[in-house]
Write an enzyme that holds these catalytic residues in place. Structure first.
Site, PDB file in Angstrom:
ATOM      1  N   ASP A 402      81.256  34.970 -57.080  1.00  0.00           N
ATOM      2  CA  ASP A 402      81.232  33.778 -57.950  1.00  0.00           C
ATOM      3  C   ASP A 402      82.201  32.697 -57.471  1.00  0.00           C
ATOM      4  OD1 ASP A 402      79.446  35.062 -59.561  1.00  0.00           O
ATOM      5  OD2 ASP A 402      80.903  35.660 -61.080  1.00  0.00           O
TER       6      ASP A 402
HETATM    7  P1  NAP Z   1      82.574  38.832 -58.333  1.00  0.00           P
HETATM    8  O1  NAP Z   1      81.892  37.533 -58.557  1.00  0.00           O
HETATM    9  O2  NAP Z   1      82.598  39.813 -59.451  1.00  0.00           O
HETATM   10  O3  NAP Z   1      81.883  39.504 -57.031  1.00  0.00           O
HETATM   11  C1  NAP Z   1      82.390  40.684 -56.483  1.00  0.00           C
HETATM   12  C2  NAP Z   1      81.530  41.046 -55.291  1.00  0.00           C
HETATM   13  O4  NAP Z   1      82.141  42.144 -54.644  1.00  0.00           O
HETATM   14  C3  NAP Z   1      80.132  41.456 -55.669  1.00  0.00           C
HETATM   15  O5  NAP Z   1      79.217  40.526 -55.160  1.00  0.00           O
HETATM   16  C4  NAP Z   1      79.923  42.851 -55.011  1.00  0.00           C
HETATM   17  O6  NAP Z   1      78.692  42.844 -54.292  1.00  0.00           O
HETATM   18  C5  NAP Z   1      81.117  42.942 -54.067  1.00  0.00           C
HETATM   19  N1  NAP Z   1      81.676  44.287 -53.980  1.00  0.00           N
HETATM   20  C6  NAP Z   1      81.924  45.167 -54.969  1.00  0.00           C
HETATM   21  N2  NAP Z   1      82.429  46.302 -54.491  1.00  0.00           N
HETATM   22  C7  NAP Z   1      82.524  46.148 -53.150  1.00  0.00           C
HETATM   23  C8  NAP Z   1      82.988  46.990 -52.099  1.00  0.00           C
HETATM   24  N3  NAP Z   1      83.439  48.229 -52.302  1.00  0.00           N
HETATM   25  N4  NAP Z   1      82.945  46.500 -50.818  1.00  0.00           N
HETATM   26  C9  NAP Z   1      82.447  45.259 -50.581  1.00  0.00           C
HETATM   27  N5  NAP Z   1      82.009  44.430 -51.537  1.00  0.00           N
HETATM   28  C10 NAP Z   1      82.051  44.867 -52.816  1.00  0.00           C
HETATM   29  O7  NAP Z   1      84.076  38.626 -57.862  1.00  0.00           O
HETATM   30  P2  NAP Z   1      84.937  37.298 -57.592  1.00  0.00           P
HETATM   31  O8  NAP Z   1      84.247  36.415 -56.608  1.00  0.00           O
HETATM   32  O9  NAP Z   1      86.304  37.781 -57.293  1.00  0.00           O
HETATM   33  O10 NAP Z   1      84.890  36.543 -58.970  1.00  0.00           O
HETATM   34  C11 NAP Z   1      85.602  37.003 -60.105  1.00  0.00           C
HETATM   35  C12 NAP Z   1      84.741  36.851 -61.345  1.00  0.00           C
HETATM   36  O11 NAP Z   1      85.466  37.367 -62.474  1.00  0.00           O
HETATM   37  C13 NAP Z   1      84.419  35.412 -61.651  1.00  0.00           C
HETATM   38  O12 NAP Z   1      83.151  35.320 -62.265  1.00  0.00           O
HETATM   39  C14 NAP Z   1      85.503  35.048 -62.649  1.00  0.00           C
HETATM   40  O13 NAP Z   1      85.164  33.966 -63.497  1.00  0.00           O
HETATM   41  C15 NAP Z   1      85.594  36.344 -63.431  1.00  0.00           C
HETATM   42  N6  NAP Z   1      86.871  36.392 -64.157  1.00  0.00           N
HETATM   43  C16 NAP Z   1      88.035  36.657 -63.527  1.00  0.00           C
HETATM   44  C17 NAP Z   1      89.230  36.599 -64.239  1.00  0.00           C
HETATM   45  C18 NAP Z   1      90.570  36.865 -63.589  1.00  0.00           C
HETATM   46  O14 NAP Z   1      91.603  36.796 -64.293  1.00  0.00           O
HETATM   47  N7  NAP Z   1      90.634  37.162 -62.326  1.00  0.00           N
HETATM   48  C19 NAP Z   1      89.200  36.300 -65.594  1.00  0.00           C
HETATM   49  C20 NAP Z   1      87.970  36.082 -66.198  1.00  0.00           C
HETATM   50  C21 NAP Z   1      86.822  36.117 -65.471  1.00  0.00           C
HETATM   51  P3  NAP Z   1      77.946  44.226 -53.935  1.00  0.00           P
HETATM   52  O15 NAP Z   1      77.740  44.934 -55.239  1.00  0.00           O
HETATM   53  O16 NAP Z   1      76.683  43.815 -53.257  1.00  0.00           O
HETATM   54  O17 NAP Z   1      78.859  44.972 -53.034  1.00  0.00           O
END
Ligand code: NAP
Length: 478
Positions: A402
């Site tokens: 994301d």
């Molecule tokens: P993400 O959008 O959740 O994407 C994570 C990606 O990691 C997935 O596409 C997944 O694809 C891949 N993945 C998972 N396990 C893996 C592994 N073992 N090896 C390789 N790839 C792996 O993560 P993000 O880009 O970090 O975004 C964070 C999200 O959380 C955002 O939507 C954000 O708004 C939300 N959020 C975060 C917080 C915070 O405090 N950090 C707070 C509120 C909301 P595959 O399944 O194909 O592997």
């Protein structure tokens, strides 16, 4: 020492503790001073505890000693055994216990007054503060336990939605407020007991039902909100037992939690109402453009092998690594650091681009990379790295989705439109590490993966990186 002098000394100690709390909090805002800030806050807490124990109101130390010993043992065990990667769960539990502690203080005061041991000077004020302590403490307790279960994956991370959910929650809230109003204004002992029981139970149920429709990825926002609530509950408990330092410390926790919640919502370009009530991440996300219509994502995924990734990286001079939640899942931080060192030895300049909400807790990536001893200076914040992106030879996206989705910048119909992203798509070559076609937390497809300059290195991030590293090592050995 007479009572007046001891009151002056105790209140002076409380003022010193409060000043140290504020200083400590300020120092926690910068990596360089964070450790000292933590220490200063700890000393402040010690002063507050000692001053409270010296207070002439304490009539028996036995249970206090039992509590101190038990708390110290549990705290030390947690500090020793809980991994950095489990911090979100840990914080959720601590918030919950903070809420429970306030609830118990409120309940103890209720039964003390009911037992006729004390008669409050201002009955309505005391009843109102007891009510607020229990209401906020109860919601914080069960809400935090639910958040803990989601983060620890004891419960599904998906939001749980059902028809009429908002109406049920509104009715629960209304009933809790009504019970509270009757409790505060009624003088009848029987009605007091019934309403006290009702709002205690309702607040516990409300904490659970309010967190139910919120997805696992949004838990960090909820945790900082619950953290803020635990502070407010402590503040109300401070009024109940007339303890000034508890009021001040509670306010500090309450306001800092509100600030953190606002920062995270801003970083996602979402309102708190949207986080609380939209059920974000419940099902594959739909375009805002039309009924059930998915955002159009065109192009094809182009896989790349570890050998070809090595060839691309070997020639690169400017490399940016963009970590996301997948790096945390695969625990790839140490291998990432090793690859960064190899690239530097090969003559490349390596930076780590950090998105404020990458992962599942504020500062998640910073914590993991610090654990792997990546130097702070290599960590670059989103606003600082984005202008440099067109100059990057390679962007390595490790389990991020994301936070690098160009739809957030370009597609007005996307549910994440407006969320600031790291512009990985502007780099000359983008290599994305993920296991398969899984979407990110938002459930959205990602156009980045289909762009002509993007290649997909499939597999668990740690294994994929080890593959690339062994290519570099075999080159060095030959
Ligand atoms: P993400 O959008 O959740 O994407 C994570 C990606 O990691 C997935 O596409 C997944 O694809 C891949 N993945 C998972 N396990 C893996 C592994 N073992 N090896 C390789 N790839 C792996 O993560 P993000 O880009 O970090 O975004 C964070 C999200 O959380 C955002 O939507 C954000 O708004 C939300 N959020 C975060 C917080 C915070 O405090 N950090 C707070 C509120 C909301 P595959 O399944 O194909 O592997």
């Amino acid at each position: 020492m007479n009572a007046a002098t001891s009151a002056i000394l105790i209140n002076s100690a409380y003022i010193v503790a409060s000043i140290l709390f504020i200083l400590g909090l300020k120092m926690l805002g910068r990596q360089a001073s964070a450790r000292r800030g933590n220490l200063i806050s700890g000393v402040a807490m010690l002063i507050a505890i000692v001053a409270t124990l010296l207070d002439h109101h304490v009539i028996d130390f036995r249970w206090i000693i039992v509590g101190l010993v038990a708390g110290t043992v549990i705290g030390l065990a947690c500090a020793y055994w809980v991994k950095m990667t489990s911090m979100p769960e840990m914080v959720a539990l601590l918030n919950g216990f903070g809420g429970l502690a306030s609830l118990i203080v409120g309940a103890a005061e209720f039964f003390r007054i009911r037992g006729g041991t004390v008669l409050p000077e201002r009955p309505i004020f005391t009843s109102a503060t007891i009510y607020l302590t229990i209401l906020i403490g109860g919601i914080t307790f069960t809400g935090s336990v639910y958040a803990f279960c989601k983060l620890a994956e004891w419960l599904s991370g998906r939001p749980i939605l059902f028809r009429g959910q908002h109406i049920v929650n509104s009715l629960l809230l209304l009933a809790t407020v009504l019970a509270g109003v009757v409790y505060v204004i009624s003088g009848d002992p029987q009605i007091l007991l019934v309403t006290f029981g009702a709002f205690t139970l309702l607040s516990l149920v409300l904490g659970w039902t309010l967190v139910m429709p919120i997805g696992g990825g949004d838990m960090p926002v909820i945790i900082s909100m619950l953290n803020s609530l635990s502070g407010l509950a402590a503040c109300a408990a401070g009024f109940v037992i007339n303890n000034n330092v508890l009021v001040v410390a509670g306010c500090l926790v309450g306001t800092s939690g509100v600030i953190l919640t606002a920062i995270m919502c801003k970083a996602m370009n979402r309102s708190l109402t949207n986080v609380l009530f939209s059920g974000f991440g419940a099902a594959p996300a739909k375009s805002a453009g039309g009924e059930g219509e998915h955002a159009t994502v065109e192009g094809e995924l182009k896989p790349i092998s570890a050998e070809d990734t090595f060839a691309v990286l070997e020639a690169a001079r400017q490399v940016v690594i963009i970590p996301g939640y997948g790096m945390a899942v695969s625990q790839a931080q140490h291998v990432v650091r090793e690859l960064a060192e190899i690239l530097e030895q090969n003559g490349a300049e390596v930076r780590f681009a950090i998105h404020p909400v990458a992962g599942r807790m504020p500062g998640h990536m910073n914590v993991l990379l610090a654990e792997a001893n990546v130097p702070y200076e290599q960590l670059v914040e989103m606003d600082a790295i984005n202008p440099l992106m067109p100059t990057m030879d390679v962007a390595i996206v490790i389990g991020a989705n994301d936070v690098v989705n160009p739809a957030a910048a370009r597609d007005k119909t996307s549910p994440i439109y407006g969320m600031p992203i790291i512009k990985a798509y502007e780099a000359r070559t983008v290599i994305c590490l993920k296991r398969g076609k899984g979407t990110g937390f938002s459930g959205l497809e990602n156009q980045l993966f289909l762009l002509p300059n993007t290649r997909m290195l499939y597999g668990d991030a740690k294994g994929s990186l080890q593959g690339v590293i062994s290519e570099f090592k075999s080159l060095a050995a030959s």
